[in-house]
Write an enzyme that holds these catalytic residues in place. Structure first.
Site, PDB file in Angstrom:
ATOM      1  N   SER A   1     -33.434 -25.674  28.890  1.00 49.81           N
ATOM      2  CA  SER A   1     -34.410 -25.527  29.521  1.00 49.81           C
ATOM      3  C   SER A   1     -35.027 -24.079  28.892  1.00 49.81           C
ATOM      4  O   SER A   1     -34.976 -24.012  27.847  1.00 49.81           O
ATOM      5  CB  SER A   1     -34.236 -25.299  31.092  1.00 49.81           C
ATOM      6  OG  SER A   1     -35.351 -25.169  31.740  1.00 49.81           O
TER       7      SER A   1
ATOM      8  N   ASP B   1     -39.522 -35.582  33.675  1.00 50.17           N
ATOM      9  CA  ASP B   1     -39.403 -34.149  33.988  1.00 50.17           C
ATOM     10  C   ASP B   1     -40.651 -33.353  34.396  1.00 50.17           C
ATOM     11  O   ASP B   1     -41.677 -33.540  33.607  1.00 50.17           O
ATOM     12  CB  ASP B   1     -38.961 -33.548  32.385  1.00 50.17           C
ATOM     13  CG  ASP B   1     -38.436 -32.196  32.566  1.00 50.17           C
ATOM     14  OD1 ASP B   1     -38.779 -31.461  33.590  1.00 50.17           O
ATOM     15  OD2 ASP B   1     -37.769 -31.658  31.485  1.00 50.17           O
TER      16      ASP B   1
ATOM     17  N   HIS C   1     -35.593 -33.224  35.012  1.00 51.02           N
ATOM     18  CA  HIS C   1     -35.190 -32.021  34.485  1.00 51.02           C
ATOM     19  C   HIS C   1     -33.645 -31.685  34.324  1.00 51.02           C
ATOM     20  O   HIS C   1     -33.154 -31.290  33.252  1.00 51.02           O
ATOM     21  CB  HIS C   1     -35.849 -30.716  35.008  1.00 51.02           C
ATOM     22  CG  HIS C   1     -35.995 -29.497  34.360  1.00 51.02           C
ATOM     23  ND1 HIS C   1     -36.608 -29.504  33.254  1.00 51.02           N
ATOM     24  CD2 HIS C   1     -35.407 -28.298  34.487  1.00 51.02           C
ATOM     25  CE1 HIS C   1     -36.538 -28.380  32.511  1.00 51.02           C
ATOM     26  NE2 HIS C   1     -35.846 -27.382  33.494  1.00 51.02           N
TER      27      HIS C   1
HETATM   28  C1  MLT Z   1     -39.077 -22.108  30.802  1.00 56.52           C
HETATM   29  O1  MLT Z   1     -38.868 -21.430  29.868  1.00 56.52           O
HETATM   30  O2  MLT Z   1     -39.861 -21.469  31.828  1.00 56.52           O
HETATM   31  C2  MLT Z   1     -38.772 -23.382  31.211  1.00 56.52           C
HETATM   32  O3  MLT Z   1     -39.344 -24.388  30.458  1.00 56.52           O
HETATM   33  C3  MLT Z   1     -38.401 -23.744  32.649  1.00 56.52           C
HETATM   34  C4  MLT Z   1     -37.357 -23.130  33.237  1.00 56.52           C
HETATM   35  O4  MLT Z   1     -36.488 -22.535  32.519  1.00 56.52           O
HETATM   36  O5  MLT Z   1     -37.467 -22.908  34.145  1.00 56.52           O
END
Ligand code: MLT
Length: 213
Positions: free
Chosen positions: A108, A158, A189
């Site tokens: 993420s 996601d 996610h």
């Molecule tokens: C981000 O970098 O903000 C991601 O896409 C989502 C997350 O880490 O919460």
């Protein structure tokens, strides 16, 4: 201590001095401990370098600021990406691992900073495993990522990362010459065991080449 090392982090030496180092990059709200078991499962015996993102979003560590969900603070992203690259170089000196055999494993927000590192510091990483990544920014100059192996795992449902955005990242990396293996599943996610298994199999193919090089 080099100022570049000023990230809270863990370093776990590998079994084999000539081996690879995994740069583990956690998701929003994670820390330097989170992905260590995953890294040890993905590549047993590899050294591990695991920093904690320096940005705090209401107390949740991240690797760069965002203005809203999926809307990144571009200036901070660039600054933090360069800072992370400096950290990896300083850590290689401090701990004595081979800076030419570092591969990123990110989830993420961590996968996004790994993607940003590929685009801004194309020589720094030798491979990358990107779980739930999206486009960090559209590069003005296409970097040279010829032959660089990238594994991506994306979820069709996601809600944080629109599928077309994950696909766009895969396309950007492939246009830069990376060998992108993008896997889709009907998942959201959170990461699933099946995807970890797929990444492990992929790494088992890629790692011997990196170790020998
Ligand atoms: C981000 O970098 O903000 C991601 O896409 C989502 C997350 O880490 O919460």
């Amino acid at each position: 201590m080099s100022p570049d090392l000023a990230f809270d982090h863990r370093f776990v030496p590998g079994d084999d001095e000539a081996g690879v180092t995994l740069l583990l990059l956690h998701g929003t709200g994670g820390n330097e401990e989170d992905l260590i078991p995953l890294g040890q499962d993905l590549a047993p015996g590899a050294a591990i370098l695991s920093p904690r993102g320096k940005v705090s979003e209401y107390g949740a560590p991240r690797f760069f600021r965002r203005l809203a969900e999926g809307v990144f603070d571009h200036e901070d992203l660039l600054f933090r990406t360069h800072e992370l690259a400096g950290f990896v170089e300083a850590a290689a000196e401090e701990y004595g691992f081979d800076p030419s055999k570092v591969l990123a494993v990110g989830y993420s927000n961590g996968a996004n900073v790994a993607a940003s590192t590929l685009l801004l510091h194309p020589g720094l990483l030798r491979a990358a495993v990107l779980f739930r990544a999206m486009v960090p920014f559209e590069p003005e100059v296409t970097p040279d990522l010829s032959g660089l192996p990238v594994f991506m795992a994306a979820g069709r449902t996601d809600r944080m990362i629109p599928p077309d955005n994950a696909q766009r990242l895969a396309d950007i990396l492939a246009e830069a010459g990376a060998e992108v293996d993008l896997r889709w599943r009907n998942v959201g996610h959170p990461l699933t065991y099946e995807e970890v298994g797929e990444a492990k199999e992929w790494l088992a193919e890629v790692l011997p080449g990196l170790r020998e090089s």
